[in-house]
Design a protein around this motif. Structure first.
Motif, short mmCIF file in Angstrom:
data_model
loop_
_atom_site.label_atom_id
_atom_site.label_comp_id
_atom_site.label_asym_id
_atom_site.label_seq_id
_atom_site.Cartn_x
_atom_site.Cartn_y
_atom_site.Cartn_z
N PRO A 116 142.99 -46.88 30.64
CA PRO A 116 142.45 -48.20 30.98
C PRO A 116 143.54 -49.11 31.55
O PRO A 116 144.61 -49.24 30.97
CB PRO A 116 141.93 -48.73 29.64
CG PRO A 116 141.63 -47.50 28.84
CD PRO A 116 142.70 -46.51 29.23
N ASP A 117 143.25 -49.73 32.69
CA ASP A 117 144.22 -50.59 33.36
C ASP A 117 143.93 -52.07 33.15
O ASP A 117 144.63 -52.93 33.69
CB ASP A 117 144.23 -50.29 34.86
CG ASP A 117 142.86 -50.50 35.51
OD1 ASP A 117 141.87 -50.63 34.76
OD2 ASP A 117 142.79 -50.52 36.75
N ALA A 118 142.89 -52.38 32.39
CA ALA A 118 142.50 -53.76 32.16
C ALA A 118 141.55 -53.81 30.96
O ALA A 118 141.13 -52.76 30.44
CB ALA A 118 141.81 -54.35 33.39
N LEU A 119 141.22 -55.02 30.53
CA LEU A 119 140.20 -55.21 29.49
C LEU A 119 138.85 -55.36 30.18
O LEU A 119 138.67 -56.24 31.03
CB LEU A 119 140.52 -56.46 28.67
CG LEU A 119 139.42 -56.97 27.72
CD1 LEU A 119 139.07 -55.91 26.68
CD2 LEU A 119 139.84 -58.27 27.05
N LEU A 155 141.39 -53.16 25.44
CA LEU A 155 142.01 -54.39 24.94
C LEU A 155 143.54 -54.31 24.94
O LEU A 155 144.23 -55.25 25.33
CB LEU A 155 141.50 -54.68 23.52
CG LEU A 155 142.10 -55.90 22.81
CD1 LEU A 155 141.80 -57.18 23.58
CD2 LEU A 155 141.59 -56.00 21.38
N PHE A 156 144.07 -53.15 24.52
CA PHE A 156 145.52 -53.06 24.38
C PHE A 156 146.25 -52.86 25.70
O PHE A 156 147.47 -52.83 25.74
CB PHE A 156 145.88 -51.94 23.39
CG PHE A 156 145.52 -52.29 21.97
CD1 PHE A 156 146.35 -53.09 21.21
CD2 PHE A 156 144.33 -51.87 21.41
CE1 PHE A 156 146.02 -53.44 19.91
CE2 PHE A 156 143.98 -52.21 20.11
CZ PHE A 156 144.83 -53.00 19.36
N SER A 157 145.49 -52.72 26.79
CA SER A 157 146.13 -52.67 28.11
C SER A 157 146.75 -54.02 28.45
O SER A 157 147.64 -54.10 29.32
CB SER A 157 145.11 -52.29 29.18
OG SER A 157 144.17 -53.33 29.37
N ILE A 203 137.80 -61.24 20.31
CA ILE A 203 137.86 -59.84 19.87
C ILE A 203 139.29 -59.49 19.49
O ILE A 203 140.24 -60.09 20.00
CB ILE A 203 137.39 -58.88 20.99
CG1 ILE A 203 138.16 -59.16 22.28
CG2 ILE A 203 135.90 -59.00 21.21
CD1 ILE A 203 137.81 -58.26 23.43
N GLY A 204 139.43 -58.51 18.59
CA GLY A 204 140.74 -57.99 18.26
C GLY A 204 141.76 -59.08 17.95
O GLY A 204 141.51 -59.99 17.16
N PHE A 205 142.92 -58.99 18.60
CA PHE A 205 144.00 -59.93 18.33
C PHE A 205 143.74 -61.32 18.95
O PHE A 205 144.55 -62.24 18.78
CB PHE A 205 145.34 -59.39 18.82
CG PHE A 205 145.37 -58.98 20.27
CD1 PHE A 205 145.51 -59.89 21.29
CD2 PHE A 205 145.28 -57.63 20.60
CE1 PHE A 205 145.54 -59.51 22.61
CE2 PHE A 205 145.31 -57.23 21.93
CZ PHE A 205 145.45 -58.18 22.94
N LEU A 206 142.60 -61.48 19.66
CA LEU A 206 142.24 -62.78 20.23
C LEU A 206 141.25 -63.56 19.35
O LEU A 206 140.87 -64.67 19.70
CB LEU A 206 141.65 -62.59 21.63
CG LEU A 206 142.57 -61.99 22.69
CD1 LEU A 206 141.80 -61.73 23.98
CD2 LEU A 206 143.76 -62.91 22.96
#
Length: 357
Positions: A131-134, A162-164, A95-98
């Motif tokens: 959010p503190d995590a994905l 995700l950006f966390s 997902i996203g940048f991964l």
């Protein structure tokens, strides 16, 4: 169930959360649910007092109250969450940048996630929480709730936070609070990747090349954010928009003064179709967004586009489309209260907008 003291949740050898007050833990064990991975609980205060229910005792309770709602929910978990207790499928992390990350790196991330089980009605993240995590939903169904309005459904394969993972991001807005809550509809199996675990994997020498790629991606996003923070909007830009075409110079100047900046990360939702919210209209100053009208109909909103005017003008109480960011988006927003006050100061414009509506 903790009665006195504080326990720390540890993952990858680092603290990732705390339990205190009336917090409970270990419920999955007595329910006979064996999760593939869980954080470690460590006493953090000088003393920790907790009430416990042994597995044997729970078996007696469950037998006596087999028809109760909680026991029925537990018995149906195998059907609702067929993959419960299984290792995480690394495909959920593409997902996203991964998306472009090598499979070995993604597998290593999957190996350091832990499971979080929610029952119907449980809240994963509350409105206003950062959010503190994905969090990745791998089983069950959840919903997005705004002011008691169910704005969207969260299905298997979707994620939040995700950006966390990029804690080193030195701009404030990627860590902004959620504008909605996420609540379980059915039993939900979430897999959680904490930033500290992400950094532990990323720092391994074998993933040095991927670490450099991710750092470059982070730097690129940071540059987009900094660029957006320096943007401005002027009267000439506003005058070109169809909704403000023909308005007086003084009115347009007041509009610019009363606009404020909103910034959105990729895939972040501006507002949801059908929502009755605190109406605001916006002008996309930088970035690209997508307008989803429902029924498979959508279109791209380019830079300079105006949206949300129908609710501000009172034509529709509900949002007529869902709009979300495709890239980092810099938006100038005009709230309905500000718009109404401007019309009181400019009665000639009020008549014009009433005719448009």
């Amino acid at each position: 169930s903790i009665r006195h003291g504080v326990a720390a949740l540890q993952s990858c050898g680092e603290n990732v959360g705390r339990l205190e007050g009336a917090a409970t833990f270990g419920a999955t064990d007595v329910l006979g649910i064996r999760l593939s991975s869980l954080p470690t609980y460590v006493c953090e205060s000088p003393a920790l007092e907790a009430q416990v229910i042994l597995c044997e005792a729970w078996s007696d309770i469950e037998h006596e109250f087999a028809t109760t709602e909680v026991c029925q929910q537990v018995s149906s978990l195998a059907t609702v969450l067929p993959n419960l207790g299984e290792p995480m499928d690394p495909a959920h992390l593409h997902i996203g940048f991964l998306i472009d990350s090598p499979s070995e790196f993604v597998q290593a991330l999957a190996d350091v996630t832990h499971q979080l089980l929610l029952f119907p009605g449980d809240v994963l993240l509350a409105e206003g929480q950062v959010p503190d995590a994905l969090y990745m939903l791998v089983g069950g169904t959840a919903e997005v709730v705004m002011n008691d309005f169910v704005a969207a459904t969260v299905s298997t394969g979707e994620h939040v936070g995700l950006f966390s993972l990029w804690e080193e991001m030195d701009c404030d807005f990627p860590r902004k609070p959620l504008a909605h809550s996420i609540r379980a509809v059915s039993a939900c199996d979430f897999r959680v990747l904490h930033p500290v675990c992400f950094q532990v994997v990323k720092s391994q020498p074998v993933f040095a090349a991927e670490s450099r790629r991710l750092d470059q991606a982070c730097s690129g996003l940071r540059s987009e954010i900094r660029s957006a923070l320096t943007n401005s909007i002027d009267v000439r830009s506003i005058a070109k928009l169809p909704v403000f075409e023909g308005c007086s110079q003084s009115f347009l100047e007041d509009v610019v003064v009363h606009m404020h900046k909103k910034m959105f990360l990729p895939n972040e939702v501006f507002f949801f179709k059908g929502a009755v919210d605190e109406a605001w209209m916006g002008v996309l100053v930088q970035g690209t967004a997508v307008m989803d009208l429902g029924g498979g109909i959508s279109r791209v909103l380019p830079c300079g586009e105006c949206f949300g005017a129908l609710t501000v003008m009172g034509v529709s109480k509900e949002r007529t489309a869902t709009i979300s960011a495709r890239t980092v988006c810099d938006v100038r927003a005009l709230h309905v209260k500000a718009f109404d006050s401007l019309l009181l100061r400019h009665p000639e414009e009020k008549a014009r907008f009433q005719q448009m509506a």
